[in-house]
Motif scaffolding. Structure first.
Motif, short mmCIF file in Angstrom:
data_model
loop_
_atom_site.label_atom_id
_atom_site.label_comp_id
_atom_site.label_asym_id
_atom_site.label_seq_id
_atom_site.Cartn_x
_atom_site.Cartn_y
_atom_site.Cartn_z
N ARG A 2 0.83 -1.21 0.00
CA ARG A 2 0.00 0.00 0.00
C ARG A 2 0.86 1.26 0.00
O ARG A 2 0.54 2.25 -0.67
CB ARG A 2 -0.93 -0.01 1.22
CG ARG A 2 -2.06 -1.03 1.11
CD ARG A 2 -2.90 -1.05 2.37
NE ARG A 2 -4.11 -1.85 2.18
CZ ARG A 2 -5.01 -2.09 3.13
NH1 ARG A 2 -4.81 -1.62 4.36
NH2 ARG A 2 -6.08 -2.81 2.88
N LYS A 54 2.26 1.85 -3.50
CA LYS A 54 1.22 2.36 -4.39
C LYS A 54 0.96 3.83 -4.11
O LYS A 54 0.84 4.64 -5.03
CB LYS A 54 -0.06 1.55 -4.20
CG LYS A 54 -1.19 1.99 -5.13
CD LYS A 54 -2.43 1.14 -4.94
CE LYS A 54 -3.54 1.60 -5.87
NZ LYS A 54 -4.78 0.79 -5.67
N ARG A 55 0.90 4.18 -2.82
CA ARG A 55 0.66 5.58 -2.45
C ARG A 55 1.81 6.46 -2.92
O ARG A 55 1.59 7.58 -3.43
CB ARG A 55 0.49 5.68 -0.94
CG ARG A 55 0.09 7.07 -0.47
CD ARG A 55 0.23 7.19 1.05
NE ARG A 55 -0.53 6.19 1.76
CZ ARG A 55 -0.42 6.00 3.06
NH1 ARG A 55 0.42 6.72 3.77
NH2 ARG A 55 -1.15 5.08 3.67
N TRP A 56 3.05 5.98 -2.75
CA TRP A 56 4.22 6.78 -3.13
C TRP A 56 4.25 7.02 -4.63
O TRP A 56 4.55 8.14 -5.09
CB TRP A 56 5.48 6.08 -2.68
CG TRP A 56 6.76 6.82 -2.99
CD1 TRP A 56 7.70 6.49 -3.92
CD2 TRP A 56 7.20 8.02 -2.36
NE1 TRP A 56 8.72 7.39 -3.91
CE2 TRP A 56 8.45 8.34 -2.95
CE3 TRP A 56 6.69 8.84 -1.34
CZ2 TRP A 56 9.17 9.49 -2.57
CZ3 TRP A 56 7.43 9.97 -0.98
CH2 TRP A 56 8.64 10.26 -1.59
N GLU A 102 1.76 7.17 -6.60
CA GLU A 102 0.64 8.01 -7.02
C GLU A 102 0.81 9.45 -6.62
O GLU A 102 0.03 10.32 -7.07
CB GLU A 102 -0.66 7.46 -6.42
CG GLU A 102 -1.11 6.12 -7.03
CD GLU A 102 -2.34 5.55 -6.33
OE1 GLU A 102 -2.71 6.11 -5.27
OE2 GLU A 102 -2.91 4.58 -6.85
N GLN A 103 1.83 9.75 -5.80
CA GLN A 103 2.04 11.14 -5.38
C GLN A 103 2.56 12.00 -6.53
O GLN A 103 3.28 11.54 -7.39
CB GLN A 103 3.03 11.18 -4.22
CG GLN A 103 2.44 10.67 -2.91
CD GLN A 103 3.38 10.80 -1.73
OE1 GLN A 103 4.53 11.22 -1.89
NE2 GLN A 103 2.90 10.43 -0.55
#
Length: 292
Positions: free
Chosen positions: A284, A287-289, A291-292
């Motif tokens: 997770r 994925k977050r990194w 999408e930044q």
């Protein structure tokens, strides 16, 4: 047993509270949110001769940033943490954990100081505080002392806090812009149950694809106190966090934790779930990194 059978005092200041705590003639206990204390008392455990009611002591309820870190008062509720813009920006791993504490009623009443003082290995806010290098301020009539959170717990339900002392401040380091954090929990949320296993992760990311410069991982409910996964942490910076690398790091968690079997889960199940939670958290975060 009725609460009216126990004496209660309500100090208005920290100094007055410390005076009551210093009374060696009777057993006393602090009462803040009461989410743990009252339950234990009903089970005939932890019953004092006098309650010291500090719930309304607003001088110990705050969240503010100073030069040496973010200061959080021990009477700060989980709801206060969840709603704090400062913590959402600079300590999101702690916000994430507070979101998982019981239901809305518990979040409104329960305090971060109470979570620390209870010293449960399953306490949801404690692993994030480990990853944020928290310092605990303990005050008594004799003065103040600072204790790193890594030294604060000495066993299930036990801390280095001495008779006559109370938690008066918690200091955490703010997450840097290239740091990302997450809290993962296994527990029947609808039943508002305590964690079977939980984990807090903070990663310091580099400029390369999935490049992790360093990381901090803390597991709860898999040992007598919170466990820092040192081997897993060292593996994070050895290579980019590809899916294969994440699996390797997660597999190593099996040997890091020291769970027991109890009525909620077996030791083997907890080991397996510690690995699974770590893998899920790392996936997770990547994925977050990206999408930044």
């Amino acid at each position: 047993m009725k609460v009216s059978e126990i004496d209660m005092v309500t100090p208005e200041t920290v100094e007055e509270c410390l005076y009551y705590l210093g009374d060696k003639e009777k057993t006393v206990r602090l009462l803040a949110g009461g989410t743990d204390a009252v339950v234990r008392m009903k089970d005939n455990a932890g019953r004092p001769e006098t309650w010291i009611n500090i719930k309304g002591m607003n001088s110990l309820r705050y969240i503010r940033e100073e030069k040496n870190g973010i200061h959080i008062g021990p009477l700060t509720t989980h709801t206060d943490i969840i709603q704090s813009k400062l913590l959402q920006e600079k300590a999101n791993v702690l916000v994430s954990a507070s979101n998982e504490v019981g239901g809305i009623q518990i979040q409104n009443m329960g305090t971060i100081g109470g979570n620390l003082a209870t010293a449960s290995p399953a306490g949801d806010t404690i692993p994030p505080l480990f990853t944020l290098d928290a310092q605990i301020e303990l005050s008594s009539l004799g003065g103040k002392r600072m204790v790193p959170i890594s030294d604060f717990f000495i066993g299930p339900g036990k801390t280095v806090q001495q008779a006559g002392e109370m938690i008066t401040n918690i200091i955490i380091r703010p997450q840097a812009k290239n740091e990302i954090g997450i809290f993962e929990k296994l527990g029947p949320r609808k039943a508002q149950s305590i964690s079977i296993v939980n984990a807090a992760i903070i990663l310091t990311m580099g400029e390369g694809p999935r490049e992790c410069l360093e990381g901090k991982i803390a597991f709860g409910s898999v040992g007598p106190t919170i466990i820092r996964a040192g081997k897993c942490e060292r593996m994070l910076s050895l290579a980019p966090l590809t899916e294969e690398r994440i699996r390797d790091v997660a597999d190593a968690a099996w040997k890091e934790v020291m769970p027991i079997s109890d009525g909620r889960a077996t030791a083997k199940y907890r080991r397996s779930m510690a690995s699974s939670l770590l893998a899920r958290g790392l996936y997770r975060l990547m994925k977050r990194w990206e999408e930044q």
